[in-house]
Design a protein around this motif. Structure first.
Motif, PDB file in Angstrom:
ATOM      1  N   THR A 104       0.805  -1.228   0.000  1.00 54.19           N
ATOM      2  CA  THR A 104       0.000   0.000   0.000  1.00 54.19           C
ATOM      3  C   THR A 104       0.837   1.276   0.000  1.00 54.19           C
ATOM      4  OG1 THR A 104      -0.202  -0.086   2.414  1.00 54.19           O
ATOM      5  CG2 THR A 104      -1.993  -1.078   1.113  1.00 54.19           C
ATOM      6  N   VAL A 105       1.746   1.428   0.940  1.00 54.36           N
ATOM      7  CA  VAL A 105       2.470   2.699   1.062  1.00 54.36           C
ATOM      8  C   VAL A 105       3.985   2.562   1.027  1.00 54.36           C
ATOM      9  CG1 VAL A 105       0.596   3.778   2.383  1.00 54.36           C
ATOM     10  CG2 VAL A 105       2.507   2.717   3.595  1.00 54.36           C
ATOM     11  N   GLU A 106       4.486   1.365   0.795  1.00 56.86           N
ATOM     12  CA  GLU A 106       5.935   1.178   0.864  1.00 56.86           C
ATOM     13  C   GLU A 106       6.690   2.095  -0.103  1.00 56.86           C
ATOM     14  OE1 GLU A 106       3.625  -1.319   0.826  1.00 56.86           O
ATOM     15  OE2 GLU A 106       4.563  -3.214   1.415  1.00 56.86           O
ATOM     16  N   GLU A 107       6.192   2.246  -1.320  1.00 59.56           N
ATOM     17  CA  GLU A 107       6.874   3.091  -2.298  1.00 59.56           C
ATOM     18  C   GLU A 107       6.877   4.553  -1.854  1.00 59.56           C
ATOM     19  OE1 GLU A 107       6.627   3.932  -7.061  1.00 59.56           O
ATOM     20  OE2 GLU A 107       6.026   1.958  -6.305  1.00 59.56           O
ATOM     21  N   ARG A 108       5.774   5.024  -1.327  1.00 61.18           N
ATOM     22  CA  ARG A 108       5.709   6.395  -0.806  1.00 61.18           C
ATOM     23  C   ARG A 108       6.604   6.549   0.427  1.00 61.18           C
ATOM     24  NH1 ARG A 108      -0.025   6.725   0.395  1.00 61.18           N
ATOM     25  NH2 ARG A 108       0.549   8.567   1.568  1.00 61.18           N
ATOM     26  N   PHE A 109       6.678   5.509   1.263  1.00 58.41           N
ATOM     27  CA  PHE A 109       7.563   5.513   2.427  1.00 58.41           C
ATOM     28  C   PHE A 109       9.011   5.722   1.972  1.00 58.41           C
ATOM     29  CE2 PHE A 109      10.384   2.914   5.151  1.00 58.41           C
ATOM     30  CZ  PHE A 109      10.192   3.522   6.377  1.00 58.41           C
ATOM     31  N   VAL A 110       9.434   4.971   0.966  1.00 60.70           N
ATOM     32  CA  VAL A 110      10.803   5.096   0.458  1.00 60.70           C
ATOM     33  C   VAL A 110      11.048   6.512  -0.063  1.00 60.70           C
ATOM     34  CG1 VAL A 110      12.413   4.279  -1.321  1.00 60.70           C
ATOM     35  CG2 VAL A 110      11.022   2.628  -0.038  1.00 60.70           C
ATOM     36  N   ALA A 111      10.088   7.078  -0.766  1.00 57.32           N
ATOM     37  CA  ALA A 111      10.241   8.430  -1.304  1.00 57.32           C
ATOM     38  C   ALA A 111      10.324   9.485  -0.202  1.00 57.32           C
ATOM     39  CB  ALA A 111       9.082   8.752  -2.248  1.00 57.32           C
ATOM     40  N   ALA A 112       9.745   9.199   0.961  1.00 61.22           N
ATOM     41  CA  ALA A 112       9.720  10.163   2.065  1.00 61.22           C
ATOM     42  C   ALA A 112      10.924  10.047   2.996  1.00 61.22           C
ATOM     43  CB  ALA A 112       8.436   9.982   2.880  1.00 61.22           C
ATOM     44  N   LEU A 113      11.769   9.050   2.791  1.00 59.69           N
ATOM     45  CA  LEU A 113      12.898   8.850   3.699  1.00 59.69           C
ATOM     46  C   LEU A 113      13.867  10.017   3.663  1.00 59.69           C
ATOM     47  CD1 LEU A 113      13.749   5.088   3.078  1.00 59.69           C
ATOM     48  CD2 LEU A 113      12.593   6.092   5.070  1.00 59.69           C
ATOM     49  N   GLY A 114      14.379  10.355   4.837  1.00 54.73           N
ATOM     50  CA  GLY A 114      15.454  11.337   4.940  1.00 54.73           C
ATOM     51  C   GLY A 114      16.785  10.614   4.883  1.00 54.73           C
ATOM     52  N   ARG A 115      17.737  11.075   5.679  1.00 49.92           N
ATOM     53  CA  ARG A 115      19.080  10.485   5.670  1.00 49.92           C
ATOM     54  C   ARG A 115      19.294   9.512   6.819  1.00 49.92           C
ATOM     55  NH1 ARG A 115      22.508  10.373   1.901  1.00 49.92           N
ATOM     56  NH2 ARG A 115      24.284  10.898   3.193  1.00 49.92           N
ATOM     57  N   GLY A 116      18.278   9.269   7.631  1.00 53.72           N
ATOM     58  CA  GLY A 116      18.429   8.348   8.751  1.00 53.72           C
ATOM     59  C   GLY A 116      18.315   6.897   8.325  1.00 53.72           C
ATOM     60  N   ILE A 117      18.708   5.993   9.211  1.00 57.04           N
ATOM     61  CA  ILE A 117      18.549   4.557   8.986  1.00 57.04           C
ATOM     62  C   ILE A 117      17.062   4.236   8.963  1.00 57.04           C
ATOM     63  CG2 ILE A 117      18.950   2.274   9.990  1.00 57.04           C
ATOM     64  CD1 ILE A 117      21.550   3.412  11.195  1.00 57.04           C
ATOM     65  N   ALA A 118      16.683   3.315   8.090  1.00 58.27           N
ATOM     66  CA  ALA A 118      15.279   2.906   7.984  1.00 58.27           C
ATOM     67  C   ALA A 118      15.234   1.468   7.495  1.00 58.27           C
ATOM     68  CB  ALA A 118      14.529   3.824   7.021  1.00 58.27           C
ATOM     69  N   ASP A 119      14.076   0.826   7.646  1.00 54.46           N
ATOM     70  CA  ASP A 119      13.924  -0.487   7.029  1.00 54.46           C
ATOM     71  C   ASP A 119      12.475  -0.811   6.730  1.00 54.46           C
ATOM     72  OD1 ASP A 119      12.937  -1.426   9.540  1.00 54.46           O
ATOM     73  OD2 ASP A 119      14.170  -3.206   9.509  1.00 54.46           O
ATOM     74  N   ILE A 120      12.325  -1.769   5.820  1.00 51.25           N
ATOM     75  CA  ILE A 120      11.033  -2.372   5.492  1.00 51.25           C
ATOM     76  C   ILE A 120      11.214  -3.871   5.659  1.00 51.25           C
ATOM     77  CG2 ILE A 120       9.284  -2.797   3.724  1.00 51.25           C
ATOM     78  CD1 ILE A 120      10.174  -0.216   2.333  1.00 51.25           C
ATOM     79  N   CYS A 121      10.268  -4.513   6.350  1.00 48.47           N
ATOM     80  CA  CYS A 121      10.312  -5.962   6.554  1.00 48.47           C
ATOM     81  C   CYS A 121       9.022  -6.586   6.042  1.00 48.47           C
ATOM     82  CB  CYS A 121      10.466  -6.297   8.035  1.00 48.47           C
ATOM     83  SG  CYS A 121      11.994  -5.676   8.763  1.00 48.47           S
ATOM     84  N   TRP A 122       9.188  -7.575   5.165  1.00 49.44           N
ATOM     85  CA  TRP A 122       8.059  -8.362   4.673  1.00 49.44           C
ATOM     86  C   TRP A 122       8.262  -9.800   5.146  1.00 49.44           C
ATOM     87  CZ3 TRP A 122      10.436  -5.320   0.592  1.00 49.44           C
ATOM     88  CH2 TRP A 122       9.671  -4.222   0.161  1.00 49.44           C
ATOM     89  N   HIS A 123       7.384 -10.281   5.995  1.00 45.87           N
ATOM     90  CA  HIS A 123       7.453 -11.663   6.460  1.00 45.87           C
ATOM     91  C   HIS A 123       6.587 -12.532   5.555  1.00 45.87           C
ATOM     92  CE1 HIS A 123       9.391 -10.822  10.412  1.00 45.87           C
ATOM     93  NE2 HIS A 123       8.878  -9.628  10.181  1.00 45.87           N
ATOM     94  N   GLY A 124       6.917 -13.802   5.484  1.00 47.95           N
ATOM     95  CA  GLY A 124       6.127 -14.714   4.673  1.00 47.95           C
ATOM     96  C   GLY A 124       6.702 -16.108   4.713  1.00 47.95           C
TER      97      GLY A 124
END
Length: 196
Positions: A104-124
């Motif tokens: 839903t929003v992962e692509e927008r999340f990536v576009a909004a990232l600043g310079r800090g550490i971040a992550d996305i986790c997909w479990h399955g």
């Protein structure tokens, strides 16, 4: 239960390329959970404003533990959607965490990232191949992308972004990671790390 083993399979300074490769790996899972875990360090007022626009329901908190005059732990309790820039600046750095419906929003999340550490986790669940000793593990399988980091357990900032495939500790885990890396034109980039 224990932790997963996280195999680094792709590294780049290109945020979009890292996200694209991680998203492709996610599509290779036999099953993907309905929620993605998002985390971001927010170091500027602009970082916070951009993240609020994408994740208004996220949990925002102090990045590091802060204590009050009596030694009590302080919690960040301002409304980031309405607080003024000067008041917000005094509370930085913050972090934001949210579980969102997958895709839903992962692509927008990536576009909004600043310079800090971040992550996305997909479990399955990864596809099973018993002949290769590759079994699915609901507690361990998944894909993670760490922005500005090289460790699955977020630690120090670096310029690069790293994509990990997670799995259990069975003998086929390395072979699976190698096969998944090959699917994105890469290879396993180092020893397995402690995962989630």
């Amino acid at each position: 239960m224990g932790n997963s083993r996280a195999y680094p399979v792709f590294r780049t300074t290109d945020t979009t390329m890292a996200y694209t490769q991680a998203r492709h790996l996610r599509t290779l899972m036999a099953e993907c959970e309905g929620k993605a875990g998002l985390y971001a360090e927010l170091r500027t007022v602009e970082d916070v404003r951009q993240m609020v626009a994408v994740l208004p329901e996220a949990t925002f908190d102090y990045l590091d533990t802060r204590t009050g005059p009596a030694g009590e732990d302080l919690r960040f309790d301002l409304d980031v959607t309405t607080v003024g820039a000067a008041a917000l600046e005094a509370h930085l750095p913050l972090d934001a965490m949210a579980d969102v419906p997958t895709g839903t929003v992962e692509e927008r999340f990536v576009a909004a990232l600043g310079r800090g550490i971040a992550d996305i986790c997909w479990h399955g669940l990864w596809p099973e191949h018993p002949e290769a000793d590759q079994y699915a593990s609901a507690n361990h399988d998944g894909v993670q992308i760490v922005f500005h980091g090289e460790k699955a357990q977020l630690n120090r900032w670096i310029e690069h972004h790293t994509v990990f495939v997670h799995g259990g500790g069975n003998r086929g885990a390395l072979t699976r990671a190698q096969g998944l890396a090959a699917r994105i034109g890469s290879k396993v980039l180092g020893e397995p790390q402690l995962g989630w």
